[in-house]
Design an enzyme around this catalytic site. Structure first.
Site, mmCIF file in Angstrom:
data_model
loop_
_atom_site.group_PDB
_atom_site.id
_atom_site.type_symbol
_atom_site.label_atom_id
_atom_site.label_comp_id
_atom_site.label_asym_id
_atom_site.label_seq_id
_atom_site.Cartn_x
_atom_site.Cartn_y
_atom_site.Cartn_z
ATOM 1 N N LYS A 173 15.820 102.008 42.322
ATOM 2 C CA LYS A 173 16.670 100.958 42.910
ATOM 3 C C LYS A 173 17.887 100.808 41.998
ATOM 4 O O LYS A 173 17.817 100.211 40.941
ATOM 5 C CB LYS A 173 15.879 99.647 42.952
ATOM 6 C CG LYS A 173 16.239 98.644 44.026
ATOM 7 C CD LYS A 173 17.681 98.259 44.154
ATOM 8 C CE LYS A 173 18.091 97.069 43.334
ATOM 9 N NZ LYS A 173 19.543 96.811 43.343
ATOM 10 N N GLU A 248 14.372 96.888 29.299
ATOM 11 C CA GLU A 248 15.529 97.073 28.403
ATOM 12 C C GLU A 248 16.539 96.021 28.821
ATOM 13 O O GLU A 248 17.136 96.120 29.893
ATOM 14 C CB GLU A 248 16.128 98.481 28.579
ATOM 15 C CG GLU A 248 15.175 99.627 28.287
ATOM 16 C CD GLU A 248 14.939 99.818 26.799
ATOM 17 O OE1 GLU A 248 15.565 99.119 25.989
ATOM 18 O OE2 GLU A 248 14.105 100.666 26.455
ATOM 19 N N CYS A 282 25.036 97.043 26.569
ATOM 20 C CA CYS A 282 24.017 96.112 26.071
ATOM 21 C C CYS A 282 24.042 96.021 24.558
ATOM 22 O O CYS A 282 23.753 94.983 23.986
ATOM 23 C CB CYS A 282 22.640 96.559 26.556
ATOM 24 S SG CYS A 282 22.270 98.271 26.153
ATOM 25 N N GLU A 383 25.375 86.358 26.203
ATOM 26 C CA GLU A 383 25.926 87.687 26.420
ATOM 27 C C GLU A 383 27.107 87.595 27.394
ATOM 28 O O GLU A 383 26.964 87.073 28.491
ATOM 29 C CB GLU A 383 24.840 88.605 27.003
ATOM 30 C CG GLU A 383 25.265 90.044 27.057
ATOM 31 C CD GLU A 383 24.208 90.931 27.690
ATOM 32 O OE1 GLU A 383 23.581 90.506 28.672
ATOM 33 O OE2 GLU A 383 24.018 92.057 27.200
HETATM 34 P P1 NAP Z 1 20.798 92.561 36.464
HETATM 35 O O1 NAP Z 1 21.591 91.582 37.258
HETATM 36 O O2 NAP Z 1 19.587 92.069 35.775
HETATM 37 O O3 NAP Z 1 20.447 93.742 37.470
HETATM 38 C C1 NAP Z 1 19.771 94.905 37.046
HETATM 39 C C2 NAP Z 1 19.071 95.516 38.230
HETATM 40 O O4 NAP Z 1 18.024 94.640 38.673
HETATM 41 C C3 NAP Z 1 19.978 95.725 39.435
HETATM 42 O O5 NAP Z 1 19.603 96.909 40.082
HETATM 43 C C4 NAP Z 1 19.666 94.497 40.281
HETATM 44 O O6 NAP Z 1 19.995 94.652 41.626
HETATM 45 C C5 NAP Z 1 18.179 94.387 40.065
HETATM 46 N N1 NAP Z 1 17.602 93.077 40.364
HETATM 47 C C6 NAP Z 1 18.221 91.871 40.439
HETATM 48 N N2 NAP Z 1 17.327 90.899 40.734
HETATM 49 C C7 NAP Z 1 16.120 91.493 40.863
HETATM 50 C C8 NAP Z 1 14.798 91.013 41.151
HETATM 51 N N3 NAP Z 1 14.546 89.729 41.381
HETATM 52 N N4 NAP Z 1 13.789 91.908 41.190
HETATM 53 C C9 NAP Z 1 14.016 93.210 40.944
HETATM 54 N N5 NAP Z 1 15.245 93.729 40.673
HETATM 55 C C10 NAP Z 1 16.279 92.874 40.628
HETATM 56 O O7 NAP Z 1 21.696 93.244 35.360
HETATM 57 P P2 NAP Z 1 23.131 93.889 35.553
HETATM 58 O O8 NAP Z 1 24.112 92.782 35.658
HETATM 59 O O9 NAP Z 1 23.076 94.930 36.615
HETATM 60 O O10 NAP Z 1 23.293 94.666 34.173
HETATM 61 C C11 NAP Z 1 23.789 94.074 33.036
HETATM 62 C C12 NAP Z 1 22.663 93.684 32.103
HETATM 63 O O11 NAP Z 1 21.897 94.832 31.769
HETATM 64 C C13 NAP Z 1 23.153 93.137 30.783
HETATM 65 O O12 NAP Z 1 22.404 92.010 30.430
HETATM 66 C C14 NAP Z 1 22.905 94.279 29.813
HETATM 67 O O13 NAP Z 1 22.754 93.875 28.471
HETATM 68 C C15 NAP Z 1 21.673 94.869 30.375
HETATM 69 N N6 NAP Z 1 21.503 96.252 29.914
HETATM 70 C C16 NAP Z 1 20.522 96.522 29.003
HETATM 71 C C17 NAP Z 1 20.372 97.814 28.518
HETATM 72 C C18 NAP Z 1 19.302 98.140 27.514
HETATM 73 O O14 NAP Z 1 18.960 99.322 27.399
HETATM 74 N N7 NAP Z 1 18.771 97.180 26.777
HETATM 75 C C19 NAP Z 1 21.201 98.839 28.993
HETATM 76 C C20 NAP Z 1 22.174 98.523 29.923
HETATM 77 C C21 NAP Z 1 22.309 97.226 30.384
HETATM 78 P P3 NAP Z 1 21.421 94.095 42.172
HETATM 79 O O15 NAP Z 1 22.467 94.939 41.575
HETATM 80 O O16 NAP Z 1 21.326 94.258 43.626
HETATM 81 O O17 NAP Z 1 21.514 92.662 41.740
#
Ligand code: NAP
Length: 487
Positions: A173, A248, A282, A383
């Site tokens: 996804k 992550e 991140c 963040e």
């Molecule tokens: P996000 O809003 O948490 O979304 C991540 C993924 O989860 C997307 O595919 C999102 O779909 C999906 N999602 C949202 N709500 C969900 C639910 N209730 N159940 C299952 N899946 C769901 O994060 P983002 O804004 O895309 O990414 C930025 C974040 O990722 C930042 O906090 C960053 O630090 C973190 N990150 C961490 C790492 C690491 O390795 N630690 C690496 C990269 C990024 P939708 O797009 O449709 O909302």
């Protein structure tokens, strides 16, 4: 290439969800219209995945033969690196240099997992009775991979390659803002010969499609990269099924400059660590701690170098800081800075949209350095996920450690000093999954990666990355021909 069809259960077809537009953040134009999945697609994908994963042709495939398939996928990704890069730059705004690097990193991930798979020995354990005792590993079955928008193809590969190497089927996804490249990856994987049903790519709302994948009773593991709020939600749902997950999550990483640091190296590393990928990383080093004795001169040099960074479209080879991924995200970054200023932060550079020809139509935000706050300020605790750095002075190592660790996150840390023993001692005291000494934002697929505290759970990468997608089983073979004595 059309993106209206999604890849469900080994077939390209329209999904049950609505068509969505993918917007180029450099100019607001529509890159493509893509399909999305609905709950019925998740059901079909899980059922096909379950059957494909149980098929002995896949489940019992010799590791060296499965490794060949992974190599073919890696080669096909590399052969398409320029096309993937162009698509991803249009979809995310990132520079072409970065997106090409992400494509090559994805190819390398498949090759590394192929090599690791061929050397993944099961173990004959030391006997403590008249038995042959073995510890073996088996595929979980069907796993879910949920990825964010900030480095799409690399995040996809980091989950897909070890999960397939382990012999599973995968439902991927991708993030709603950046689904195109995941659909292109599905075409590549299919073309490389992955048997149908082992991969489905299901764009769509996280709260609907992602949630349905997490809660499905036939999904045996979730590998998630994204924000901490979503990660916590997934963990709560996983607890109901007692399902293993790897998370992550976000970060607010400290970068520390000691008084004896090599200033040129430190400045170059800090600029790269926080402003490359336009801060949408991140592990971005967003809290800068500089020893008070050099604070003013160091920060002045950093500001001057920041002002010289070239902001522009990802397609311009000269660009260092590209647009943010989406206009809504640019507004979110701006909101963080406005609130910080209202709370007393001083802007040393940036602090708004860049002014000039070509910026008006894109989701640009100028690289920003703030100061004048303490570590408990919201801008130091939350963040931002954009090109925003906060500079703070420190006086001694003990108080530095306490302040640097005063964060819910624990993802990464940078240390700049010429005193290696001191750097090593400090590295061991910082609560972070990765510490870089005299460098920053360096990655290797062979080195495990993950976060402490609210930055995550579990580790990806490394040889053991494959094991995260397997169940461990112990087998005892009775070798004593006599009946067990108790009976
Ligand atoms: P996000 O809003 O948490 O979304 C991540 C993924 O989860 C997307 O595919 C999102 O779909 C999906 N999602 C949202 N709500 C969900 C639910 N209730 N159940 C299952 N899946 C769901 O994060 P983002 O804004 O895309 O990414 C930025 C974040 O990722 C930042 O906090 C960053 O630090 C973190 N990150 C961490 C790492 C690491 O390795 N630690 C690496 C990269 C990024 P939708 O797009 O449709 O909302």
């Amino acid at each position: 290439m059309s993106f209206e069809e999604i890849y469900v259960a080994g077939r390209w077809r329209r999904g049950a969800g609505a068509l969505r537009e993918s917007i180029n953040p450099a100019d607001g134009s529509v890159v493509a219209v893509h399909g999305t999945a609905g709950i019925a697609d998740v059901e079909e994908a899980v059922e096909a995945g379950r059957r494909a994963a149980a098929d002995p042709a896949w489940r019992d495939m010799m590791p060296h033969l499965r490794a060949r398939l992974l190599h073919r996928i890696g080669d096909a990704i590399e052969a398409d690196a320029d096309g993937i890069a162009a698509l991803q730059t249009a979809d995310t705004g990132k520079t072409l240099a970065e997106t090409r690097g992400l494509a090559l990193s994805a190819a390398g991930t498949f090759r590394y997992m192929a090599a690791a798979l061929e050397t993944m020995d099961d173990v004959l354990t030391t006997p403590r009775g008249p038995n042959l005792t073995l510890s073996v590993h088996e595929p979980i079955g069907v796993v879910g991979a949920i990825t964010p928008w900030n480095s799409p193809i690399a995040s996809d590969a980091q989950k897909l390659a070890p999960a397939l190497a382990a012999g599973n089927a995968v439902l991927l996804k991708p993030a709603e803002w950046t689904s195109l490249v995941s659909l292109r990856l599905a075409r590549i994987v299919e073309g490389a010969g992955l048997p149908p049903g082992l991969l489905s790519v299901l764009p769509g709302d996280g709260a609907v499609v992602g949630d349905a994948i997490v809660r499905h009773r036939q999904i045996g593991k979730i590998a998630f990269t994204g924000g901490t709020v979503t990660g916590r939600r997934i963990a709560a749902a996983a607890a109901q099924k007692l399902m293993p997950i790897s998370l992550e999550l976000g970060g607010k990483s400290p970068t520390i400059v000691m008084a004896d640091a090599d200033i040129d190296r430190a400045i170059a590393g800090i600029l790269y660590g926080v402003f490359s990928s336009t801060g949408q990383s991140c592990i971005a080093g967003t809290r800068l701690f500089v020893h008070r004795s050099i604070f003013d001169s160091f920060v002045a040099q950093l500001v001057a170098r920041t002002q010289a960074l070239r902001v522009g479209p990802g397609t311009d080879p000269a660009t260092q800081v590209a647009p943010l991924v989406a206009f809504a995200h640019r507004d979110s970054v701006a909101g963080h800075v406005e609130r910080a200023v209202a709370a007393g932060a001083e802007i040393l550079t940036g602090g708004g949209r860049p002014v000039g020809e070509g910026y008006a139509g894109g989701a640009y935000y100028a690289p920003t350095i703030l100061t004048g706050v303490t570590n408990d300020a919201a801008i130091c605790q939350q963040e931002v996920f954009g090109p925003v750095l906060v500079a703070l002075p420190f006086d001694d190592v003990d108080s530095l450690v306490e302040t640097a660790n005063d964060s819910v996150y624990g993802l990464a840390c940078g240390i700049w000093t010429r005193d290696f023993p001191a750097a090593y001692a400090l590295a061991r005291r910082i609560e972070a999954g990765t510490v870089w000494i005299n460098t920053y934002k360096q990655f290797s697929i062979s080195t495990p990666f993950g976060g402490m505290k609210e930055s995550g759970l579990g580790r990806e990468k490394g040889r053991d990355g494959i094991r995260q997608y397997m169940n461990q089983k112990s087998i005892y073979v009775g070798m004593d021909p006599a009946p067990l004595r108790w009976a």
